[in-house]
Write a protein that holds these residues in place. Sequence first.
Motif, PDB file in Angstrom:
ATOM      1  N   PRO A  67       0.839  -1.200   0.000  1.00 14.39           N
ATOM      2  CA  PRO A  67       0.000   0.000   0.000  1.00 14.39           C
ATOM      3  C   PRO A  67       0.880   1.259   0.000  1.00 14.39           C
ATOM      4  N   PRO A  68       0.453   2.329  -0.666  1.00 12.76           N
ATOM      5  CA  PRO A  68       1.241   3.566  -0.669  1.00 12.76           C
ATOM      6  C   PRO A  68       1.521   4.114   0.736  1.00 12.76           C
ATOM      7  N   ILE A  69       0.632   3.844   1.683  1.00 20.73           N
ATOM      8  CA  ILE A  69       0.843   4.377   3.033  1.00 20.73           C
ATOM      9  C   ILE A  69       2.030   3.729   3.748  1.00 20.73           C
ATOM     10  N   TYR A  70       2.553   2.627   3.226  1.00 20.19           N
ATOM     11  CA  TYR A  70       3.790   2.076   3.791  1.00 20.19           C
ATOM     12  C   TYR A  70       4.957   3.028   3.520  1.00 20.19           C
ATOM     13  N   ILE A  71       4.910   3.732   2.413  1.00 15.40           N
ATOM     14  CA  ILE A  71       5.973   4.674   2.054  1.00 15.40           C
ATOM     15  C   ILE A  71       5.661   6.060   2.612  1.00 15.40           C
ATOM     16  N   ASP A  72       4.396   6.449   2.601  1.00 15.67           N
ATOM     17  CA  ASP A  72       3.979   7.751   3.138  1.00 15.67           C
ATOM     18  C   ASP A  72       2.724   7.568   3.979  1.00 15.67           C
ATOM     19  N   LYS A  73       2.908   7.576   5.293  1.00 17.38           N
ATOM     20  CA  LYS A  73       1.794   7.338   6.208  1.00 17.38           C
ATOM     21  C   LYS A  73       0.702   8.402   6.117  1.00 17.38           C
ATOM     22  N   GLU A  74       1.013   9.564   5.552  1.00 20.12           N
ATOM     23  CA  GLU A  74       0.034  10.641   5.409  1.00 20.12           C
ATOM     24  C   GLU A  74      -0.613  10.675   4.026  1.00 20.12           C
ATOM     25  N   PHE A  75      -0.317   9.689   3.205  1.00 25.90           N
ATOM     26  CA  PHE A  75      -0.868   9.647   1.862  1.00 25.90           C
ATOM     27  C   PHE A  75      -2.384   9.521   1.912  1.00 25.90           C
ATOM     28  N   VAL A  76      -3.060  10.342   1.118  1.00 25.07           N
ATOM     29  CA  VAL A  76      -4.520  10.338   1.071  1.00 25.07           C
ATOM     30  C   VAL A  76      -4.951   9.279   0.057  1.00 25.07           C
ATOM     31  N   GLN A  77      -5.546   8.208   0.544  1.00 25.14           N
ATOM     32  CA  GLN A  77      -5.917   7.081  -0.311  1.00 25.14           C
ATOM     33  C   GLN A  77      -6.901   7.460  -1.411  1.00 25.14           C
TER      34      GLN A  77
END
Length: 87
Positions: A67-77
């Motif tokens: 998931p993108p949030i593994y790289i950026d925890k603040e990423f807006v899904q």
Amino acid sequence: MNTKGISNRSVNLQKYFEIHEQKTGESRQFLSAKFGWSPSFFGKLLSGEKNLSDENLIRIANYFDIPPIYIDKEFVQQVRGLFPIYT
């Protein structure tokens, strides 16, 4: 690698790239070519010299199968459907 002064996105990208590289043997240059970038671009993302855009974050996360949030925890899904990205 010295991570002082670089973004969390770059630090986390380094972490997941190392995992991916150990699993697959794929180099920075290979991934740059895979995504249609210049040979040094992926290395510049890892070092924080270039900013990791949302589009490239999604592209890399999809390729790494995370998931993108593994790289950026603040990423807006919710932006996930905004880019025509294929792996």
